[in-house]
Every structure is written in C-alpha cells, then in structure tokens.
Design a protein around this motif. Structure first.
Motif, PDB file in Angstrom:
ATOM      1  N   GLN A  47      12.038   5.696   6.218  1.00  0.00           N
ATOM      2  CA  GLN A  47      11.838   4.939   4.998  1.00  0.00           C
ATOM      3  C   GLN A  47      12.714   5.546   3.900  1.00  0.00           C
ATOM      4  N   PRO A  48      12.994   4.798   2.848  1.00  0.00           N
ATOM      5  CA  PRO A  48      13.816   5.348   1.771  1.00  0.00           C
ATOM      6  C   PRO A  48      13.138   6.561   1.138  1.00  0.00           C
ATOM      7  N   VAL A  49      13.930   7.613   0.890  1.00  0.00           N
ATOM      8  CA  VAL A  49      13.378   8.848   0.341  1.00  0.00           C
ATOM      9  C   VAL A  49      12.969   8.643  -1.116  1.00  0.00           C
ATOM     10  N   SER A  50      13.773   7.949  -1.886  1.00  0.00           N
ATOM     11  CA  SER A  50      13.441   7.718  -3.293  1.00  0.00           C
ATOM     12  C   SER A  50      12.290   6.726  -3.388  1.00  0.00           C
ATOM     13  N   PRO A  51      11.279   7.009  -4.222  1.00  0.00           N
ATOM     14  CA  PRO A  51      10.163   6.073  -4.364  1.00  0.00           C
ATOM     15  C   PRO A  51      10.651   4.721  -4.861  1.00  0.00           C
ATOM     16  N   PRO A  52       9.990   3.649  -4.465  1.00  0.00           N
ATOM     17  CA  PRO A  52      10.398   2.310  -4.911  1.00  0.00           C
ATOM     18  C   PRO A  52      10.194   2.160  -6.412  1.00  0.00           C
ATOM     19  N   SER A  53      10.872   1.199  -6.992  1.00  0.00           N
ATOM     20  CA  SER A  53      10.761   0.991  -8.431  1.00  0.00           C
ATOM     21  C   SER A  53       9.498   0.214  -8.792  1.00  0.00           C
ATOM     22  N   ARG A  54       8.925  -0.486  -7.819  1.00  0.00           N
ATOM     23  CA  ARG A  54       7.742  -1.279  -8.085  1.00  0.00           C
ATOM     24  C   ARG A  54       6.911  -1.386  -6.815  1.00  0.00           C
ATOM     25  N   VAL A  55       5.657  -1.779  -6.974  1.00  0.00           N
ATOM     26  CA  VAL A  55       4.750  -1.876  -5.829  1.00  0.00           C
ATOM     27  C   VAL A  55       5.114  -3.054  -4.941  1.00  0.00           C
ATOM     28  N   ARG A  56       5.262  -4.215  -5.541  1.00  0.00           N
ATOM     29  CA  ARG A  56       5.484  -5.439  -4.786  1.00  0.00           C
ATOM     30  C   ARG A  56       6.946  -5.858  -4.884  1.00  0.00           C
ATOM     31  N   PRO A  57       7.640  -5.987  -3.745  1.00  0.00           N
ATOM     32  CA  PRO A  57       9.026  -6.497  -3.794  1.00  0.00           C
ATOM     33  C   PRO A  57       9.073  -7.847  -4.482  1.00  0.00           C
ATOM     34  N   SER A  58      10.254  -8.210  -4.971  1.00  0.00           N
ATOM     35  CA  SER A  58      10.410  -9.460  -5.711  1.00  0.00           C
ATOM     36  C   SER A  58      10.053 -10.658  -4.835  1.00  0.00           C
ATOM     37  N   GLU A  59       9.784 -11.771  -5.473  1.00  0.00           N
ATOM     38  CA  GLU A  59       9.450 -12.983  -4.728  1.00  0.00           C
ATOM     39  C   GLU A  59      10.617 -13.413  -3.845  1.00  0.00           C
ATOM     40  N   GLU A  60      11.838 -13.176  -4.326  1.00  0.00           N
ATOM     41  CA  GLU A  60      13.025 -13.495  -3.523  1.00  0.00           C
ATOM     42  C   GLU A  60      13.032 -12.687  -2.229  1.00  0.00           C
ATOM     43  N   ALA A  61      12.739 -11.382  -2.336  1.00  0.00           N
ATOM     44  CA  ALA A  61      12.701 -10.524  -1.151  1.00  0.00           C
ATOM     45  C   ALA A  61      11.551 -10.914  -0.238  1.00  0.00           C
ATOM     46  N   ARG A  62      10.402 -11.253  -0.832  1.00  0.00           N
ATOM     47  CA  ARG A  62       9.243 -11.639  -0.031  1.00  0.00           C
ATOM     48  C   ARG A  62       9.526 -12.903   0.780  1.00  0.00           C
ATOM     49  N   LYS A  63      10.181 -13.891   0.149  1.00  0.00           N
ATOM     50  CA  LYS A  63      10.494 -15.135   0.848  1.00  0.00           C
ATOM     51  C   LYS A  63      11.495 -14.886   1.980  1.00  0.00           C
ATOM     52  N   ALA A  64      12.545 -14.099   1.685  1.00  0.00           N
ATOM     53  CA  ALA A  64      13.549 -13.799   2.712  1.00  0.00           C
ATOM     54  C   ALA A  64      12.912 -13.062   3.885  1.00  0.00           C
ATOM     55  N   PHE A  65      12.018 -12.127   3.583  1.00  0.00           N
ATOM     56  CA  PHE A  65      11.333 -11.369   4.628  1.00  0.00           C
ATOM     57  C   PHE A  65      10.491 -12.291   5.505  1.00  0.00           C
ATOM     58  N   ARG A  66       9.697 -13.147   4.892  1.00  0.00           N
ATOM     59  CA  ARG A  66       8.835 -14.044   5.660  1.00  0.00           C
ATOM     60  C   ARG A  66       9.667 -14.970   6.557  1.00  0.00           C
ATOM     61  N   ASP A  67      10.760 -15.515   6.012  1.00  0.00           N
ATOM     62  CA  ASP A  67      11.597 -16.424   6.801  1.00  0.00           C
ATOM     63  C   ASP A  67      12.219 -15.711   8.002  1.00  0.00           C
ATOM     64  N   VAL A 117       0.838  -1.205   0.000  1.00  0.00           N
ATOM     65  CA  VAL A 117       0.000   0.000   0.000  1.00  0.00           C
ATOM     66  C   VAL A 117       0.872   1.254   0.000  1.00  0.00           C
ATOM     67  N   GLU A 118       1.904   1.249   0.840  1.00  0.00           N
ATOM     68  CA  GLU A 118       2.795   2.417   0.916  1.00  0.00           C
ATOM     69  C   GLU A 118       3.532   2.617  -0.408  1.00  0.00           C
ATOM     70  N   ASN A 119       4.061   1.544  -0.979  1.00  0.00           N
ATOM     71  CA  ASN A 119       4.773   1.658  -2.254  1.00  0.00           C
ATOM     72  C   ASN A 119       3.844   2.118  -3.373  1.00  0.00           C
ATOM     73  N   PHE A 120       2.636   1.549  -3.407  1.00  0.00           N
ATOM     74  CA  PHE A 120       1.682   1.939  -4.443  1.00  0.00           C
ATOM     75  C   PHE A 120       1.320   3.412  -4.309  1.00  0.00           C
ATOM     76  N   SER A 121       1.126   3.844  -3.064  1.00  0.00           N
ATOM     77  CA  SER A 121       0.764   5.249  -2.829  1.00  0.00           C
ATOM     78  C   SER A 121       1.851   6.191  -3.333  1.00  0.00           C
ATOM     79  N   ARG A 122       3.103   5.846  -3.058  1.00  0.00           N
ATOM     80  CA  ARG A 122       4.202   6.721  -3.452  1.00  0.00           C
ATOM     81  C   ARG A 122       4.421   6.706  -4.967  1.00  0.00           C
ATOM     82  N   LEU A 123       4.311   5.515  -5.563  1.00  0.00           N
ATOM     83  CA  LEU A 123       4.444   5.439  -7.021  1.00  0.00           C
ATOM     84  C   LEU A 123       3.270   6.136  -7.709  1.00  0.00           C
TER      85      LEU A 123
END
Length: 276
Positions: A125-145, A46-52
């Motif tokens: 939070q990072p000042v520059s807006p993210p490049s995409r709304v949803r982080p990559s699946e690799e990042a999502r898996k690492a985050f969940r673990d 939601v935050e990434n989508f809002s900023r993009l």
C-alpha cells in the motif's frame, strides 16, 4: 433452437430447467460482485480513516496520556495513598515506550505494534497516508466499473482468472490511493486487452448447483469480513458519519482538544493545591 444456441454434445440432451439455473447463476454472480465492491470500498475507507486518524490525532492522544499520568502523579504526591501511587505508576507506564524496541526493529515497530508505514510496505500500500478518507466520486465510479468488468469470477479458465486477479491488484492499489488518473488508464488498458473467452456452451445442472453453492459460501465470507470491519473501532466511527467521513476527523479532534484543555485545568488546580 436458433443458430446461435449451443448444441448439446452427441448423445446428450438439454436438461430441463438448465436455462433457468444458468440465469440464476449469472444473477448470483452479479450480486456477489456488487457486494464485494461494497465491502472493498468500505475496507479502503476504514484503512484510510485509520491511517489519517493515527497521523492527525496520534499526538493529541499522546498528550492526553501524558496529562493523565501527570494528574495521577499529582494526586499520589498529595495523598500518599498506596492505591493512588499504584495508579500513578500504571498511568506513567502507559506513557513510557518499551525501551530500545525502535532500535531493535530499525523503526519498523514500536511499543504499540507495527508502524503504519511498515504495514503499508508489507501490504504493497502507499507509504504516505492518504489525503482523505473517501476517494473522490470519480475514482469510486472508475473502480466500480473496472471491478464489474474484470472480476476473476467471470473468468472461464484458470489462465484468465490469474490475469484478472493480477489486474485487480493494480486496480485496488490505485483506488486505495484515490488515483483516478491511474484508474482511467487501467480502464483503457482493459478495453485494449484480450477479450474474455466465449461462455461455455451449456453447463450441466450439477455444475450450476455447485456454482450456486460456491457463490453462497463466498457471500458468507464477505458478510463476515464486512461484519468485522463494521464491528471494529474505526468502522464504528465511520458509521457515525457515513456521508462525510473526512469531517468526522475534525469533529473528533475538537472533542479531544476539549479533553486536553479540561485535563490541563485539572492539573493546574492540583498543582496550585500543592503550592498552597
């Protein structure tokens, strides 16, 4: 009782049903952590989508507001009707920024509120807006673990809870940035760090019931947070494209550009009518 089973303190007996309660607490803790991961994941999206959305589509919205003001002004000039004049003034007022606000707050705030960059700095939070709304699946898996392993609710004392909370601040920041490399580095750091202390020998039934009640309250808080995210304008937009939120921005942009073209044609017709 085997050699590895906890031994009750002298003069105390194991309470009937305590083992079953302990299993219920562990299951509730696991379920709560999974739910918290889901809510935090959605919050980041939601935050990434809002900023993009603000970065990519803000100029298009501004163009639409300007066209609406020009159309209202053209209609008012044509009819001279007091109500049309009022609407034109209202439309123009929505376009014009509040004077000198930017100078007053040194670029931290404008007429619509605090700028995303200022909010980002205050929230670490990072000042520059993210490049995409949803982080990559690799990042999502690492985050969940990482969250499953390092969640503060799994701590056995206050010091360990504080260590875990500080660690997860870094995990959340890396995930918000979609930084898979940092998340992998954090995973290695966690594995190399101090192991959690031993699980308490035997929790009394009162303590277990209290823990279950706390978990239930925490679940309610998370449910409220999730409902708030889903009920907001950005959350509602994300629900329109749950599998590919990044493409949704392109779809919205096409729709907005179509509205711009329609308004421009309407304004041209009004101005041609004035000249005729």
């Amino acid at each position: 009782m085997n050699a590895n089973s906890p031994t009750p303190a002298s003069g105390e007996r194991e309470e009937p049903g305590t083992e079953r309660l302990e299993k219920a607490v562990r299951a509730a803790e696991t379920a709560l952590i999974e739910y918290e991961i889901a809510v935090e994941t959605f919050r980041v999206e939601v935050e990434n989508f809002s900023r993009l959305h603000h970065q990519r589509l803000g100029p298009v919205y501004a163009r639409l507001d300007e066209l609406d003001a020009q159309i209202a002004e053209a209609v008012a000039a044509r009819t001279g009707d007091p109500e049309d004049i009022r609407k034109a003034e209202e439309a123009r007022g929505a376009v014009l920024p509040m004077p000198q606000v930017e100078e007053l707050f040194f670029g931290w705030i404008d007429s619509e509120g605090m700028l995303p960059e200022a909010q980002a700095m205050l929230n670490e939070q990072p000042v520059s807006p993210p490049s995409r709304v949803r982080p990559s699946e690799e990042a999502r898996k690492a985050f969940r673990d990482l969250v499953r392993k390092a969640h503060p609710d799994l701590a056995q004392d206050d010091a360990e809870r504080e260590r875990r909370e500080a660690f997860l601040v870094r995990v959340n920041k890396a995930y918000a940035e979609g930084d898979a490399a940092t998340l992998h580095a954090l995973a290695e750091e966690w594995e190399a760090g101090p192991l959690p202390g031993p699980i308490a020998a035997l929790l009394r039934s009162e303590e277990l019931y209290a823990r279950l009640e706390w978990l239930a309250r925490r679940k309610e808080m998370l449910a409220d947070a999730a409902a708030e995210l889903e009920g907001g304008a950005i959350g509602a937009m994300l629900k329109m494209a749950p599998d590919d939120p990044d493409t949704l921005l392109e779809v919205i942009a096409e729709q907005l550009l179509g509205q711009v073209a329609e308004r421009e044609r309407e304004l041209a017709r009004l101005r041609e009518g004035e000249q005729g």
